[in-house]
Write a protein that holds these residues in place. Structure first.
Motif, short mmCIF file in Angstrom:
data_model
loop_
_atom_site.label_atom_id
_atom_site.label_comp_id
_atom_site.label_asym_id
_atom_site.label_seq_id
_atom_site.Cartn_x
_atom_site.Cartn_y
_atom_site.Cartn_z
N GLU A 52 4.73 9.91 0.96
CA GLU A 52 3.95 8.58 0.37
C GLU A 52 3.08 9.07 -1.20
O GLU A 52 3.27 8.08 -1.97
CB GLU A 52 2.78 8.37 1.43
N ALA A 77 4.21 6.88 -4.22
CA ALA A 77 3.22 6.01 -5.01
C ALA A 77 3.17 6.76 -6.39
O ALA A 77 2.96 5.66 -7.27
CB ALA A 77 1.87 6.31 -4.38
N ARG A 92 3.89 4.06 -9.41
CA ARG A 92 2.82 3.83 -10.75
C ARG A 92 3.47 4.29 -12.01
O ARG A 92 3.12 3.66 -13.09
CB ARG A 92 1.60 4.85 -10.62
N TYR A 142 -3.27 -3.27 -2.96
CA TYR A 142 -2.87 -2.72 -1.74
C TYR A 142 -1.28 -2.27 -1.48
O TYR A 142 -0.61 -3.06 -1.99
CB TYR A 142 -3.21 -3.71 -0.48
N LYS A 143 -1.15 -1.52 -1.02
CA LYS A 143 0.35 -0.92 -1.00
C LYS A 143 1.14 -1.72 -0.12
O LYS A 143 2.43 -1.61 -0.44
CB LYS A 143 0.36 0.81 -0.57
N TRP A 193 3.28 -3.52 -2.43
CA TRP A 193 3.97 -3.04 -3.06
C TRP A 193 5.54 -3.33 -2.46
O TRP A 193 6.21 -2.41 -1.87
CB TRP A 193 3.87 -1.51 -3.34
N TYR A 208 7.45 -0.55 -0.60
CA TYR A 208 7.00 0.97 -0.44
C TYR A 208 7.14 1.40 1.01
O TYR A 208 7.54 2.61 1.05
CB TYR A 208 5.57 1.01 -1.12
#
Length: 78
Positions: free
Chosen positions: A6, A10, A14, A23-24, A27, A66
């Motif tokens: 994770e 991430a 980014r 909030y993921k 994504w 994600y």
């Protein structure tokens, strides 16, 4: 200390996308401006390099968030 899947993913997100929702769980292809087909292929390529894995081309269309990508990576790494 080794980063989790994770955390690594991430960091990739980014670095690739200019702006991400707070909030993921948002994504994904619907909430990230600029996530087009070309950027999708770049993302898949970077994931394969980062995790030293091969995502089958038939699975590319499942990699649209994600969370889905995390699951896919974990499944391949097992």
């Amino acid at each position: 200390m080794e980063l989790t899947v994770e955390q690594q993913l991430a960091t990739l997100f980014r670095g690739l996308f200019e702006e991400l929702p707070v909030y993921k769980d948002q994504w994904d292809v619907l909430h990230i401006d600029g996530w087009d087909s070309l950027l999708h292929m770049v993302l898949v390529s970077k994931i394969e390099q980062e995790f030293s894995i091969r995502i089958p081309p038939a699975d590319y269309l499942q990699c649209t968030s994600y969370e889905a990508i995390c699951k896919k990576i974990k499944g391949i790494l097992r």
